[in-house]
Design an enzyme around this catalytic site. Structure first.
Site, short mmCIF file in Angstrom:
data_model
loop_
_atom_site.label_atom_id
_atom_site.label_comp_id
_atom_site.label_asym_id
_atom_site.label_seq_id
_atom_site.Cartn_x
_atom_site.Cartn_y
_atom_site.Cartn_z
N ASP A 27 94.27 -33.41 11.47
CA ASP A 27 93.09 -33.07 10.67
C ASP A 27 93.46 -32.91 9.19
OD1 ASP A 27 90.37 -32.69 10.38
OD2 ASP A 27 90.42 -30.55 10.82
N LYS A 45 92.46 -14.79 10.09
CA LYS A 45 91.56 -15.72 10.79
C LYS A 45 91.12 -15.11 12.11
CE LYS A 45 92.30 -20.21 10.82
NZ LYS A 45 92.79 -21.58 11.16
N GLY A 69 85.90 -17.78 4.15
CA GLY A 69 85.30 -19.01 4.64
C GLY A 69 84.94 -18.91 6.11
N VAL A 105 87.45 -16.43 8.20
CA VAL A 105 88.70 -16.05 7.53
C VAL A 105 88.39 -15.01 6.46
CG1 VAL A 105 90.69 -16.83 6.21
CG2 VAL A 105 89.70 -18.33 7.93
#
Length: 384
Positions: free
Chosen positions: A217, A120, A99, A106
């Site tokens: 988040d 990441k 992603g 990542v």
């Protein structure tokens, strides 16, 4: 390379006295311009390289001060080499890309011992994404809970910092609710279990971490599902540590549209109840399989919280429940769906004082699950 055109009218006429100096002057001007451009480019590259170097130094210090220190989680994290991670990810092959986000990319990887990991990578030279990576180091080094994604280590050998996490194989909750059509709909009991695991993870951040941590988040795309489809909270780049003795953290509102606590947005006061609000939206997503923001729903229903609240006010809460669940549900399951819907709306109260704590939310979800489990046992006994 600069190319300067030299006027030649005087040369063609042959009667312009002193015109033989024009090429020399033009050459000097062009040379000075080229030199200034080279100097500017050199300064830009130097400053960029300096920012990258400072980021690496900061990450190294964070690793030494936090990851390998005695922290409340009782764990330490490994310092991976760039060679290890390049080998694990096939030199960061696009085939291993899991992603892309605002922080960077990542990649899926496999360590030498066969352990699957997610790597990441911060954006090269982007200090904001580096700050988010460093923040994840700071937060995840202090926590240890089955419902929080686990940090395994980091790497500071390359120009951009790299974080290594446990690999969580079944994607995100959002993938299952809105992703590929080939995925079967999540059954009601599984959705309840995901809600419970996620609530327990956030409750741990608020009440067991020291100091408490506000995630900031919480959303369905930041909840990963493992082999058993149990939920794990991820992406702590925006998280903040609570300040001892203060009721809130004063900070500019950050988060994701549709999940952002309106009171936090108005007064810039981040509290644990800001996460409660965001989790309330996730509960509605689990219940309805609708996105938090969807411009295809009509002008008054774009926001999922507003859409469901209106349905509840009109006593038609079950009308917004995901048909994939509702059409096969028993009466008891319909009742528990309704109970979860009202719990979600309690999390979405406009004033934070009226919202439950995450511990209360987790307890209420556990109560709903126990009602379902008890009824299932009774039904089995009756059918035996």
């Amino acid at each position: 390379m600069l190319i300067c055109a030299v006027p030649s009218d005087c040369e063609r006429a042959g009667d312009c006295e002193g015109s033989n100096h024009a090429p020399l002057i033009a050459g000097i001007v062009c040379g000075l311009g080229g030199a200034l451009l080279l100097i500017a480019a050199g300064l830009f590259l130097y400053r960029r390289q300096r920012r990258i170097q400072l980021a690496r130094e900061r990450l190294t210090k964070e690793r030494e001060d936090i990851l390998n220190a005695n922290n409340s989680s009782g764990r330490t994290a490994k310092n991976f080499t760039s060679r290890e991670l390049k080998r694990a990810t096939a030199n960061f092959s696009r085939d291993n890309l899991l992603g892309v986000g605002g922080y960077g990319e990542v990649y899926k990887g496999a360590l030498a011992d066969g352990t699957l990991v997610a790597v990441k990578c911060a954006k090269l030279g982007n200090t904001k994404s580096t700050d988010q990576i460093l923040n994840e180091v700071r937060v995840l080094s202090q926590v240890n809970h089955r419902s929080l994604v686990r940090l395994l280590g980091c790497c500071v050998d390359l120009q951009q910092p790299l974080m290594v996490y446990e690999f969580v194989p079944n994607g995100t909750l959002a993938d299952h609710l809105y992703g590929a059509m080939s995925r079967p709909p999540l059954p009601w009991r599984r959705r309840l279990a995901i809600a419970r695991h996620t609530a327990e993870g956030i409750s741990y951040l608020h009440f067991s971490a020291s100091p408490p941590i506000y995630h900031r988040d919480i959303k369905s795309s930041n909840i990963l599902l493992d082999e058993q489809l149990d939920g794990k909270v991820s992406d702590f780049g925006l998280s903040r540590l609570a300040e001892p003795g203060l009721s809130h953290v004063s900070t500019c509102a950050q988060g994701t549209l549709g999940y952002l606590d309106p009171e936090y947005y108005r007064n810039y006061q981040l509290t644990d109840k800001s996460d409660v609000y965001s989790f309330g939206v996730v509960l509605l997503e689990l219940l309805t399989a609708k996105r938090a923001i969807d411009f295809g729903r009509g002008e008054d229903d774009v926001n999922l919280a507003v859409h469901v609240q209106r349905a509840a006010d009109e006593e038609r809460l079950l009308h917004v429940v995901d048909p994939a669940m509702k059409n096969r549900a028993t009466q008891l399951e319909l009742d528990t769906m309704k109970a979860l819907g009202f719990l979600a709306l309690g999390c979405l109260e406009d004033r934070r004082q009226n919202r439950p704590s995450m511990k209360e939310v987790a307890d209420e979800i556990e109560y709903i699950i126990n009602i379902e489990a008890g009824a299932a046992v009774v039904e089995q006994q009756q059918n035996a």
